[in-house]
Scaffold this active site. Structure first.
Site, mmCIF file in Angstrom:
data_model
loop_
_atom_site.group_PDB
_atom_site.id
_atom_site.type_symbol
_atom_site.label_atom_id
_atom_site.label_comp_id
_atom_site.label_asym_id
_atom_site.label_seq_id
_atom_site.Cartn_x
_atom_site.Cartn_y
_atom_site.Cartn_z
ATOM 1 N N ASN A 66 0.908 -0.839 0.067
ATOM 2 C CA ASN A 66 0.532 0.161 -0.309
ATOM 3 C C ASN A 66 1.154 1.280 0.209
ATOM 4 O OD1 ASN A 66 -2.607 -0.747 0.781
ATOM 5 N ND2 ASN A 66 -2.034 -2.126 1.891
ATOM 6 N N GLU A 67 1.444 1.787 -1.003
ATOM 7 C CA GLU A 67 2.407 2.835 -1.781
ATOM 8 C C GLU A 67 0.667 3.911 -1.133
ATOM 9 O OE1 GLU A 67 5.221 1.627 -1.973
ATOM 10 O OE2 GLU A 67 5.937 0.883 -3.115
ATOM 11 N N PRO A 68 2.311 5.425 -0.527
ATOM 12 C CA PRO A 68 1.870 6.652 -1.026
ATOM 13 C C PRO A 68 0.976 6.992 -1.593
ATOM 14 C CG PRO A 68 3.614 6.901 -0.252
ATOM 15 C CD PRO A 68 3.656 5.328 -1.194
ATOM 16 N N THR A 87 10.429 2.199 -3.464
ATOM 17 C CA THR A 87 9.954 0.644 -3.667
ATOM 18 C C THR A 87 10.697 -0.413 -4.672
ATOM 19 O OG1 THR A 87 7.737 0.860 -2.182
ATOM 20 C CG2 THR A 87 8.700 -1.079 -3.551
#
Ligand code: F6R
Length: 651
Positions: A178-180, A197
């Site tokens: 769950n990235e920014p 990442t």
């Protein structure tokens, strides 16, 4: 039923963590944090909590539903779970697992897949029924991904939700992938990986271009519904994001901050990952603190930096306004304290890293005698010696010490295929001139030319060529620094020789190689790379081997006279307050050091494991050494062109 409260205020919790430092929730921290001296001890505690949960559920005839993570952080947890299975009869028969994520697209048996990771580290080693294992499927055609994600959610619900969720944290603040920008309500879905990442994964994939751009991940909401959550973070690289997660505002910019809303979450850190938390970084701002000498040094360096004044100009008011009035009360006056601290820092500076012969050495970092010392400089890879301490290396040789350099690993993994191909073709062409055609070389050339998959493991021959390339560079660099060939040693530690990024565990034969060299040279000084950050990194493994060898030899008389100095690798410097020896470099020495680094041609220009920092090694080394000199100068000490820094390892 699983205990819902965090362990520190949950009377029913049966696991007691062996933590260090302060355990009160400070006004800065919005989550339950436990700090351990090292990641190994912390991982054992987590594995025990999981094992207890599995056993409790089994005793009641219930299924235990675990949410699992991959990456470097949980490896030791899985190691301990495997041990508990093999040695203490922990059964996984009643366990159902749901993994957080998988790259997309990704074949199951690809070495980089999370499917492979989980089978290698856990599933193949325990008695979990294969049908109980759930991992997002990276092989599905795009149109089937969404329904599969919904089915994943549904399956978790059918099992009654996750009893336990294990998490790591990415430097972007991601949990799962769950990235920014991920929403608090997000569910399992296909996402685009953040650039950082992908940079962090590029080592495993042999270059960022080969890292998939997408992944399937459980959502924040999926994770938050777990009845117990433990997040692990180890090493200084995680320190900044840990601080933001624990002390910052809840926001989708740092998705891990959503865990602040979950009372059942515990964050487990090692000392390095906790270093930026206010209670450790500037404890005097939190409340009364224990004024040990290192703490005083740290505080005054911080104060000087914070108010932008050299130490000798700090006033009582500066101390009082920055939470340090109790320190003044102990020390009497700012004047006396300033002078004491200025002198302490002054005494760390020396142009004589091997000790200045025949002078009073009571305020010098190294002993004056013996005037000519025997020195072993251990270099994890074939270029760390010159990158990290090239100036000190040159000085030690110039000042007449018997310096040996020991390259601990071949470093072959960091040589690009095109370099190996160039050398293989060169050797073949040279051989053909002499009318010797070598079939083996042809096979190697074919292998290098036909290379497609990043995951392919280098054959023995390819590794040998890559290793020779680095060996030749290292010899040239060490000769340039003035070493005769008999003082250049290649240990080729076996743990490194896997032909891929993932290395074998350290074995007795690795340690023996180091022990033999120490016994042969009987050094007065050992220099070693003190990069403690990445528990699986080559530098850390190389240091572990040295410390183990030194420990095995500790009863030998010559070891009573042996001091160990630690330097830092290319990326990171010791904090000023920890430095015990700072060796200044003149502009000419900086130039000479640069030349020594230039011999490492295969590590110049677009090296294989560049990371997000596009500077070449010589630039990083110079920037770092200049930054150290500037920091000393800002504290009010003499202005030098550059400085190399060391910390002594005390046994
Ligand atoms: C892995 C995962 C990621 C990692 C994170 C940290 O399944 O979901 O969130 O936990 O990227 O990775 P490491 O532990 O390798 O630093």
């Amino acid at each position: 039923m699983i205990d819902l409260l965090p362990i520190h205020n949950n009377p029913k919790a049966s696991i007691s963590y062996q933590h260090i430092g302060r355990t009160d929730i400070t006004r800065f921290e919005k989550m339950h944090v436990e700090v351990f001296s090292d990641s190994g001890t912390a991982s054992i505690a987590v594995a025990r909590e999981i094992a207890e949960l599995i056993r409790k559920k089994a005793a009641k005839g219930e299924i235990c539903v675990l949410g699992l993570a991959t990456g470097s952080s949980p490896i030791k947890v899985y190691e301990e779970l495997v041990r508990l299975h093999q040695e203490e009869g922990l059964s996984f028969k009643n366990v159902v697992t749901f993994n957080l994520d998988e790259y997309y697209p990704m074949a199951r048996h690809n070495a980089q897949s999370y499917w492979s990771f989980m089978h290698e580290h856990l599933f193949d080693e325990v008695d979990i029924p294969p049908e109980n294992i759930n991992i997002p499927d990276g092989t599905l055609p795009l149109e089937q991904v969404y329904p599969a994600c919904m089915a994943y959610e549904e399956k978790i619900s059918q099992y009654g939700g996750l009893d336990f969720q294990l998490l790591g944290i990415g430097r972007t603040g991601h949990i799962g992938f769950n990235e920014p920008g991920s929403s608090n309500q997000s569910l399992t879905r296909l996402i685009t990986l953040d650039h950082l990442t992908r940079v962090d994964a590029s080592g495993d994939f042999h270059g960022i271009d080969k890292v998939p751009k997408r992944a399937i991940t459980m959502g924040i909401n999926t994770i938050k519904k777990a009845r117990r959550i433990i997040l692990l973070a180890w090493g200084y690289k995680k320190a900044d994001i840990v601080k933001e997660t624990v002390e910052g505002k809840v926001s989708s910019v740092i998705p891990a901050t959503f865990l602040q809303e979950q009372q059942n979450t515990t964050i487990l850190l090692d000392e390095e990952a906790s270093a930026e938390l206010t209670r450790f970084k500037t404890p005097w701002l939190v409340g009364p603190c224990e004024w040990t000498e290192p703490q005083k040094r740290k505080a005054i360096v911080w104060l000087s930096h914070n108010v932008g004044k050299p130490i000798l100009k700090l006033t009582e008011r500066n101390y009082n306004e920055n939470g340090m009035s109790d320190l003044l009360a102990i020390e009497g006056s700012a004047y006396a304290l300033n002078i004491k601290m200025h002198n302490t820092l002054q005494h760390t500076i020396t142009g004589w890293p091997g000790g200045k012969p025949h002078v009073d050495d009571s305020h010098r970092p190294e002993r004056a005698e013996p005037a000519q010392k025997r020195v072993i400089l251990f270099s994890p890879h074939p270029d760390d010696d010159v990158i990290s301490m090239g100036g000190t290396f040159l000085r030690l040789v110039d000042q007449g010490h018997e310096v040996h350099v020991a390259y601990q690993t071949s470093g072959n993994i960091a040589v690009a295929d095109h370099d190996a191909l160039r050398f293989a073709e060169f050797t073949r062409d040279l051989n053909q001139l002499n009318r010797v055609s070598t079939q083996e070389l042809e096979t190697t050339i074919d292998e290098l030319q036909q290379r497609e998959e990043a995951s392919e493991i280098d054959s023995f021959r390819v590794r040998a060529i890559k290793g020779l390339i680095r060996r030749g560079e290292a010899i040239a660099g060490a000769r340039y620094c003035g070493l005769p060939d008999e003082q250049i040693h290649f240990l080729n530690m076996p743990f490194y020789e896997t032909g891929r990024s993932k290395k074998n565990p350290l074995g007795p034969e690795d340690i023996q190689l180091i022990q033999d060299l120490i016994q042969e040279v009987k050094p007065h000084q050992i220099y070693a790379a003190g990069d403690l950050a990445d528990p699986h990194g080559t530098h850390k493994v190389c240091l572990d081997a040295i410390l183990q060898a030194v420990d095995n030899l500790k009863d030998q008389p010559f070891m009573q006279d042996c001091w160990v100095w630690l330097y830092r690798g290319a990326w990171h410097e010791w904090p000023i307050h920890e430095i015990e020896m700072a060796v200044p470099l003149s502009p000419q020495e900086v130039e000479k050091k640069r030349q020594a680094i230039f011999f490492h041609q295969s590590q110049k220009d677009g090296v294989m494991f560049q990371g997000e920092d596009s500077r070449e090694f010589w630039q990083r080394a110079e920037d770092r050494n200049q930054a150290t000199a500037t920091l000393y100068n800002q504290l009010g000490l003499t202005e030098y062109e550059a400085m190399e820094a060391f910390v002594r390892h005390h046994f």
